[in-house]
Motif scaffolding. Sequence first.
Motif, PDB file in Angstrom:
ATOM      1  N   GLN A 208       0.794  -1.231   0.000  1.00 15.84           N
ATOM      2  CA  GLN A 208       0.000   0.000   0.000  1.00 15.84           C
ATOM      3  C   GLN A 208       0.826   1.280   0.000  1.00 15.84           C
ATOM      4  O   GLN A 208       0.322   2.340   0.362  1.00 15.84           O
ATOM      5  N   ALA A 209       2.088   1.236  -0.387  1.00 13.97           N
ATOM      6  CA  ALA A 209       2.958   2.417  -0.286  1.00 13.97           C
ATOM      7  C   ALA A 209       2.387   3.626  -1.025  1.00 13.97           C
ATOM      8  O   ALA A 209       2.320   4.726  -0.471  1.00 13.97           O
ATOM      9  N   GLU A 210       1.977   3.447  -2.263  1.00 17.45           N
ATOM     10  CA  GLU A 210       1.464   4.581  -3.045  1.00 17.45           C
ATOM     11  C   GLU A 210       0.141   5.083  -2.473  1.00 17.45           C
ATOM     12  O   GLU A 210      -0.065   6.294  -2.331  1.00 17.45           O
ATOM     13  N   GLU A 211      -0.742   4.174  -2.117  1.00 14.90           N
ATOM     14  CA  GLU A 211      -2.030   4.552  -1.507  1.00 14.90           C
ATOM     15  C   GLU A 211      -1.801   5.324  -0.217  1.00 14.90           C
ATOM     16  O   GLU A 211      -2.415   6.363   0.026  1.00 14.90           O
ATOM     17  N   ALA A 212      -0.893   4.821   0.623  1.00 16.57           N
ATOM     18  CA  ALA A 212      -0.613   5.471   1.905  1.00 16.57           C
ATOM     19  C   ALA A 212      -0.005   6.859   1.687  1.00 16.57           C
ATOM     20  O   ALA A 212      -0.409   7.827   2.340  1.00 16.57           O
ATOM     21  N   ALA A 213       0.949   6.974   0.779  1.00 21.64           N
ATOM     22  CA  ALA A 213       1.573   8.271   0.509  1.00 21.64           C
ATOM     23  C   ALA A 213       0.520   9.278   0.047  1.00 21.64           C
ATOM     24  O   ALA A 213       0.508  10.426   0.506  1.00 21.64           O
ATOM     25  N   ASN A 214      -0.363   8.859  -0.836  1.00 24.89           N
ATOM     26  CA  ASN A 214      -1.444   9.745  -1.292  1.00 24.89           C
ATOM     27  C   ASN A 214      -2.345  10.153  -0.132  1.00 24.89           C
ATOM     28  O   ASN A 214      -2.756  11.314  -0.030  1.00 24.89           O
TER      29      ASN A 214
ATOM     30  N   ASN B 212       0.997  21.652   3.030  1.00 29.27           N
ATOM     31  CA  ASN B 212       2.361  21.805   2.496  1.00 29.27           C
ATOM     32  C   ASN B 212       3.011  20.454   2.226  1.00 29.27           C
ATOM     33  O   ASN B 212       4.174  20.235   2.576  1.00 29.27           O
ATOM     34  N   SER B 213       2.260  19.555   1.641  1.00 34.14           N
ATOM     35  CA  SER B 213       2.734  18.199   1.384  1.00 34.14           C
ATOM     36  C   SER B 213       2.630  17.885  -0.094  1.00 34.14           C
ATOM     37  O   SER B 213       1.813  18.466  -0.810  1.00 34.14           O
ATOM     38  N   LYS B 214       3.467  16.949  -0.544  1.00 33.62           N
ATOM     39  CA  LYS B 214       3.448  16.599  -1.964  1.00 33.62           C
ATOM     40  C   LYS B 214       4.064  15.227  -2.200  1.00 33.62           C
ATOM     41  O   LYS B 214       4.893  14.758  -1.419  1.00 33.62           O
ATOM     42  N   LEU B 215       3.620  14.620  -3.286  1.00 30.05           N
ATOM     43  CA  LEU B 215       4.220  13.377  -3.748  1.00 30.05           C
ATOM     44  C   LEU B 215       5.492  13.707  -4.513  1.00 30.05           C
ATOM     45  O   LEU B 215       5.572  14.739  -5.177  1.00 30.05           O
ATOM     46  N   GLY B 216       6.441  12.797  -4.442  1.00 28.45           N
ATOM     47  CA  GLY B 216       7.676  12.927  -5.214  1.00 28.45           C
ATOM     48  C   GLY B 216       7.757  11.815  -6.236  1.00 28.45           C
ATOM     49  O   GLY B 216       6.746  11.419  -6.824  1.00 28.45           O
ATOM     50  N   SER B 217       8.941  11.268  -6.383  1.00 28.49           N
ATOM     51  CA  SER B 217       9.153  10.240  -7.401  1.00 28.49           C
ATOM     52  C   SER B 217       8.627   8.876  -6.952  1.00 28.49           C
ATOM     53  O   SER B 217       8.519   8.590  -5.762  1.00 28.49           O
ATOM     54  N   ILE B 218       8.306   8.061  -7.934  1.00 24.37           N
ATOM     55  CA  ILE B 218       7.879   6.678  -7.700  1.00 24.37           C
ATOM     56  C   ILE B 218       8.839   5.783  -8.473  1.00 24.37           C
ATOM     57  O   ILE B 218       9.059   5.989  -9.671  1.00 24.37           O
ATOM     58  N   SER B 219       9.429   4.813  -7.778  1.00 25.84           N
ATOM     59  CA  SER B 219      10.276   3.840  -8.469  1.00 25.84           C
ATOM     60  C   SER B 219       9.551   2.497  -8.508  1.00 25.84           C
ATOM     61  O   SER B 219       8.734   2.200  -7.630  1.00 25.84           O
TER      62      SER B 219
ATOM     63  N   VAL C 212       4.886  -0.817  -7.994  1.00 29.93           N
ATOM     64  CA  VAL C 212       5.536   0.240  -7.214  1.00 29.93           C
ATOM     65  C   VAL C 212       6.481  -0.373  -6.172  1.00 29.93           C
ATOM     66  O   VAL C 212       6.097  -1.268  -5.421  1.00 29.93           O
ATOM     67  N   MET C 213       7.718   0.118  -6.160  1.00 27.42           N
ATOM     68  CA  MET C 213       8.680  -0.285  -5.141  1.00 27.42           C
ATOM     69  C   MET C 213       8.732   0.779  -4.039  1.00 27.42           C
ATOM     70  O   MET C 213       8.480   0.475  -2.885  1.00 27.42           O
ATOM     71  N   THR C 214       9.045   2.023  -4.406  1.00 27.03           N
ATOM     72  CA  THR C 214       9.111   3.097  -3.407  1.00 27.03           C
ATOM     73  C   THR C 214       8.379   4.336  -3.902  1.00 27.03           C
ATOM     74  O   THR C 214       8.252   4.563  -5.110  1.00 27.03           O
ATOM     75  N   VAL C 215       7.921   5.121  -2.928  1.00 32.10           N
ATOM     76  CA  VAL C 215       7.277   6.408  -3.207  1.00 32.10           C
ATOM     77  C   VAL C 215       7.929   7.432  -2.286  1.00 32.10           C
ATOM     78  O   VAL C 215       7.935   7.262  -1.067  1.00 32.10           O
ATOM     79  N   ASP C 216       8.494   8.473  -2.874  1.00 34.40           N
ATOM     80  CA  ASP C 216       9.001   9.611  -2.106  1.00 34.40           C
ATOM     81  C   ASP C 216       7.857  10.594  -1.914  1.00 34.40           C
ATOM     82  O   ASP C 216       7.091  10.849  -2.849  1.00 34.40           O
TER      83      ASP C 216
ATOM     84  N   ARG D 166      10.637  14.953   4.508  1.00 35.92           N
ATOM     85  CA  ARG D 166      10.695  13.907   3.485  1.00 35.92           C
ATOM     86  C   ARG D 166      10.468  12.529   4.115  1.00 35.92           C
ATOM     87  O   ARG D 166      10.950  12.238   5.204  1.00 35.92           O
ATOM     88  N   PHE D 167       9.736  11.691   3.400  1.00 39.47           N
ATOM     89  CA  PHE D 167       9.494  10.298   3.762  1.00 39.47           C
ATOM     90  C   PHE D 167       9.699   9.438   2.522  1.00 39.47           C
ATOM     91  O   PHE D 167       9.576   9.921   1.394  1.00 39.47           O
ATOM     92  N   VAL D 168       9.980   8.165   2.734  1.00 36.10           N
ATOM     93  CA  VAL D 168       9.977   7.179   1.662  1.00 36.10           C
ATOM     94  C   VAL D 168       9.099   6.025   2.117  1.00 36.10           C
ATOM     95  O   VAL D 168       9.223   5.534   3.246  1.00 36.10           O
ATOM     96  N   ALA D 169       8.191   5.596   1.237  1.00 34.21           N
ATOM     97  CA  ALA D 169       7.337   4.438   1.502  1.00 34.21           C
ATOM     98  C   ALA D 169       7.777   3.306   0.579  1.00 34.21           C
ATOM     99  O   ALA D 169       7.996   3.521  -0.613  1.00 34.21           O
ATOM    100  N   LEU D 170       7.902   2.109   1.126  1.00 33.74           N
ATOM    101  CA  LEU D 170       8.355   0.930   0.388  1.00 33.74           C
ATOM    102  C   LEU D 170       7.268  -0.133   0.386  1.00 33.74           C
ATOM    103  O   LEU D 170       6.675  -0.427   1.431  1.00 33.74           O
TER     104      LEU D 170
END
Length: 164
Positions: free
Chosen positions: A13-19, A27-34, A47-51, A58-62
């Motif tokens: 759920q990394a991308e879902e959680a980041a969203n 003042n929050s935003k999505l960054g890159s997705i690998s 999806v592997m990671t979401v910045d 800054r956070f990274v979700a895996l």
Amino acid sequence: MKQITPFLWFDKQAEEAANFYVSVFPNSKLGSISRYGEAGPGEAGSVMTVDFELNGQRFVALNGGPEFKFNEAVSFVISCETQDEVDDYWTKLSEGGEEGPCGWLKDKYGLSWQVVPTALMELLNDPDRAKAQRVMNAMLQMGKIEIETLRRAYEGEEQPAATI
């Protein structure tokens, strides 16, 4: 020293959680997705990671699989200036999750948060230990922290029944 970045391990759920988190905090935003490649361990193209950033942090979700789960040993503290802020974060983050005592909750992904009004620390740090102890006793009876109840305890006014 470079910034310290929390790295959050999710099953899938990394991308879902980041969203979700970006929608909760200003003042929050999505960054890159690998994405995983052919070598894995995840499915190629998934999806592997979401910045992402939450109010400048800054956070990274895996998406790392089901091996590891969040627990209360690590939590994120949200310092709130007003009761409206406490109420807003409490409502949004606890939806689908689990409300706990003393301002703690788990969100729908199992991540622990402490939603804490700045007034709590001000009142607990009062040099009058009797006042500070009354505030502590009141806080220990709460789920979501209520600033007005803390202030009444500080002043020595009668306390309502527990709200947990």
